[in-house]
Design an enzyme around this catalytic site. Structure first.
Site, PDB file in Angstrom:
ATOM      1  CG  HIS A   8      31.455 -34.835   7.675  1.00 41.76           C
ATOM      2  ND1 HIS A   8      31.265 -33.494   7.444  1.00 41.76           N
ATOM      3  CD2 HIS A   8      30.958 -35.470   6.578  1.00 41.76           C
ATOM      4  CE1 HIS A   8      30.678 -33.321   6.274  1.00 41.76           C
ATOM      5  NE2 HIS A   8      30.487 -34.491   5.731  1.00 41.76           N
TER       6      HIS A   8
ATOM      7  CB  CYS B 165      25.297 -34.959   5.104  1.00 41.87           C
ATOM      8  SG  CYS B 165      25.926 -34.399   3.524  1.00 41.87           S
TER       9      CYS B 165
ATOM     10  CG  HIS C 180      29.595 -38.906   4.143  1.00 41.64           C
ATOM     11  ND1 HIS C 180      28.681 -38.564   5.113  1.00 41.64           N
ATOM     12  CD2 HIS C 180      29.951 -37.745   3.543  1.00 41.64           C
ATOM     13  CE1 HIS C 180      28.477 -37.260   5.081  1.00 41.64           C
ATOM     14  NE2 HIS C 180      29.238 -36.729   4.144  1.00 41.64           N
TER      15      HIS C 180
ATOM     16  CG  HIS D  97      33.383 -34.709   2.150  1.00 39.44           C
ATOM     17  ND1 HIS D  97      32.614 -34.644   1.016  1.00 39.44           N
ATOM     18  CD2 HIS D  97      32.510 -34.763   3.185  1.00 39.44           C
ATOM     19  CE1 HIS D  97      31.342 -34.645   1.338  1.00 39.44           C
ATOM     20  NE2 HIS D  97      31.238 -34.726   2.658  1.00 39.44           N
TER      21      HIS D  97
ATOM     22  CG  ASP E  11      45.380 -36.144   6.076  1.00 38.14           C
ATOM     23  OD1 ASP E  11      44.396 -36.263   5.323  1.00 38.14           O
ATOM     24  OD2 ASP E  11      46.499 -36.619   5.809  1.00 38.14           O
ATOM     25  CG  HIS E  12      44.210 -40.306   6.394  1.00 41.68           C
ATOM     26  ND1 HIS E  12      44.774 -39.318   5.632  1.00 41.68           N
ATOM     27  CD2 HIS E  12      44.058 -41.363   5.570  1.00 41.68           C
ATOM     28  CE1 HIS E  12      44.977 -39.764   4.400  1.00 41.68           C
ATOM     29  NE2 HIS E  12      44.546 -41.010   4.336  1.00 41.68           N
TER      30      HIS E  12
ATOM     31  CD  GLU F 273      31.431 -30.931   2.872  1.00 49.56           C
ATOM     32  OE1 GLU F 273      31.711 -30.963   4.081  1.00 49.56           O
ATOM     33  OE2 GLU F 273      30.281 -30.703   2.442  1.00 49.56           O
TER      34      GLU F 273
HETATM   35 NI    NI Z   1      29.625 -34.739   3.860  1.00 56.62          NI
END
Ligand code: NI
Length: 134
Positions: free
Chosen positions: A13, A32, A38, A40, A78-79, A123
């Site tokens: 995100h 962020c 990036h 998580h 996911d992914h 997160e």
């Molecule tokens: Ni983040």
């Protein structure tokens, strides 16, 4: 009685607002706001409150919750890149707070109203949010 099913998904995100300047985005969102995104490794906890069914001894069969998380959350997020791939975040900044609200709403519609639902989203090891519908 409360029971929980835990799951993991990986997603990328970026936190930013298109209606803010680069400078303001950087001030508010810092790392962020990295334009190249990036990732998580999210841990999702789905907590369900209800009574123990005297016939089964379960509050809810956690296999049902596992399958719901798979179909509603994992297959969606996911992914994925939450900003680019997921229409749920077209007009919503994909913070942990907002992701937990989206997960709550997706699961709430699939769960019998006799259950209360709480979403806890990790997160990172140290950043955790919780949402129960308000
Ligand atoms: Ni983040």
């Amino acid at each position: 009685m409360r029971v929980c099913r835990r799951a993991n998904f990986n997603a990328a995100h970026r936190l930013f607002r298109a209606d803010w300047s680069d400078e303001k985005n950087q001030t508010i969102f810092g790392k962020c706001n990295n334009p190249n995104f990036h990732g998580h490794n999210y841990t999702l906890e789905v907590w369900i409150d209800g009574n123990i069914d005297p016939e089964t001894g379960y509050v809810i069969d956690l296999k049902i919750v596992k399958d719901l998380i798979k179909s509603e959350i994992e297959e969606r997020f996911d992914h994925r890149n939450l900003n680019l791939d997921c229409p749920e975040f077209d007009d919503l900044i994909p913070t942990a707070e907002n992701i937990s609200v989206v997960c709550f709403n997706l699961l709430r519609t699939k769960l019998d109203s006799k259950y209360s639902l709480t979403i806890r989203l990790w997160e990172t090891e140290n950043n955790i949010v919780e949402y129960s519908g308000q």
